[in-house]
Every structure is written in C-alpha cells, then in structure tokens.
Write a protein that holds these residues in place. Structure first.
Motif, PDB file in Angstrom:
ATOM      1  N   ASP A  41       0.861  -1.172   0.000  1.00 49.23           N
ATOM      2  CA  ASP A  41       0.000   0.000   0.000  1.00 49.23           C
ATOM      3  C   ASP A  41       0.896   1.220   0.000  1.00 49.23           C
ATOM      4  O   ASP A  41       1.813   1.332   0.811  1.00 49.23           O
ATOM      5  CB  ASP A  41      -0.913   0.017   1.224  1.00 49.23           C
ATOM      6  N   SER A  42       0.624   2.136  -0.901  1.00 48.56           N
ATOM      7  CA  SER A  42       1.485   3.307  -1.059  1.00 48.56           C
ATOM      8  C   SER A  42       1.423   4.223   0.157  1.00 48.56           C
ATOM      9  O   SER A  42       0.338   4.608   0.585  1.00 48.56           O
ATOM     10  CB  SER A  42       1.078   4.095  -2.296  1.00 48.56           C
ATOM     11  N   PRO A  43       2.575   4.586   0.694  1.00 48.93           N
ATOM     12  CA  PRO A  43       2.588   5.556   1.785  1.00 48.93           C
ATOM     13  C   PRO A  43       2.387   6.987   1.273  1.00 48.93           C
ATOM     14  O   PRO A  43       2.161   7.901   2.044  1.00 48.93           O
ATOM     15  CB  PRO A  43       3.980   5.393   2.391  1.00 48.93           C
ATOM     16  N   TRP A  44       2.437   7.184  -0.047  1.00 50.17           N
ATOM     17  CA  TRP A  44       2.344   8.509  -0.649  1.00 50.17           C
ATOM     18  C   TRP A  44       0.946   8.853  -1.132  1.00 50.17           C
ATOM     19  O   TRP A  44       0.704   9.984  -1.525  1.00 50.17           O
ATOM     20  CB  TRP A  44       3.307   8.624  -1.827  1.00 50.17           C
ATOM     21  N   SER A  45       0.049   7.889  -1.094  1.00 48.36           N
ATOM     22  CA  SER A  45      -1.285   8.108  -1.629  1.00 48.36           C
ATOM     23  C   SER A  45      -2.335   7.745  -0.595  1.00 48.36           C
ATOM     24  O   SER A  45      -2.159   6.822   0.190  1.00 48.36           O
ATOM     25  CB  SER A  45      -1.463   7.249  -2.886  1.00 48.36           C
ATOM     26  N   ASP A  46      -3.435   8.469  -0.608  1.00 50.82           N
ATOM     27  CA  ASP A  46      -4.539   8.174   0.304  1.00 50.82           C
ATOM     28  C   ASP A  46      -5.480   7.108  -0.241  1.00 50.82           C
ATOM     29  O   ASP A  46      -6.418   6.702   0.435  1.00 50.82           O
ATOM     30  CB  ASP A  46      -5.346   9.455   0.594  1.00 50.82           C
ATOM     31  N   GLU A  47      -5.243   6.667  -1.451  1.00 44.83           N
ATOM     32  CA  GLU A  47      -6.094   5.648  -2.064  1.00 44.83           C
ATOM     33  C   GLU A  47      -5.812   4.287  -1.442  1.00 44.83           C
ATOM     34  O   GLU A  47      -4.737   4.034  -0.923  1.00 44.83           O
ATOM     35  CB  GLU A  47      -5.843   5.599  -3.568  1.00 44.83           C
TER      36      GLU A  47
END
Length: 69
Positions: free
Chosen positions: A32-38
């Motif tokens: 899960d991307s730490p840079w995106s809220d998706e």
C-alpha cells in the motif's frame, strides 16, 4: 498479491526476453502506497537481465583506457 500484478510482471519479462535479454533474477513487491490516500495497492518489479554482445574489431583494443596492460 493480485493476478493483475503477476500478469504485468509476466508481460514485462516477455518484452525483455523478446529483445534478446536473459532474465536472471526477478522480484515483485506489492504494498500500500505511503504517498497516496487511495486504498489501491502498488507494486514494484525488479528485473535483472543479461545480454552478451559480440566484440567489435579484432579484439586487440590497445586504446581502451580501461584495459589493464
């Protein structure tokens, strides 16, 4: 890891091998991307490949600054 990630990995390998490279190592990481809220997962693919090249000329390259004499 979902099937779409694995299918994309296989496609990348096919493209590299179609260009004459031999894949020697392959790694896929899903996270899960730490840079995106998706909530959509992401993947990173690391591919190591090798491709031998023929030497140009007669092999006597005395002008090569990297060759030990």
């Amino acid at each position: 890891m979902n099937e779409d990630m694995l299918a994309d990995q296989r496609r990348l390998v096919e493209l590299i091998e179609a260009e004459g490279w031999d894949v020697t190592d392959l790694e896929i990481s899903a996270y899960d991307s730490p840079w995106s809220d998706e909530d959509d997962p992401e993947a990173t693919v690391t591919i190591t490949a090798r491709k031998p090249y023929e030497r140009e000329g007669d092999g006597e390259d005395d002008e090569n600054p990297f060759r030990l004499k």
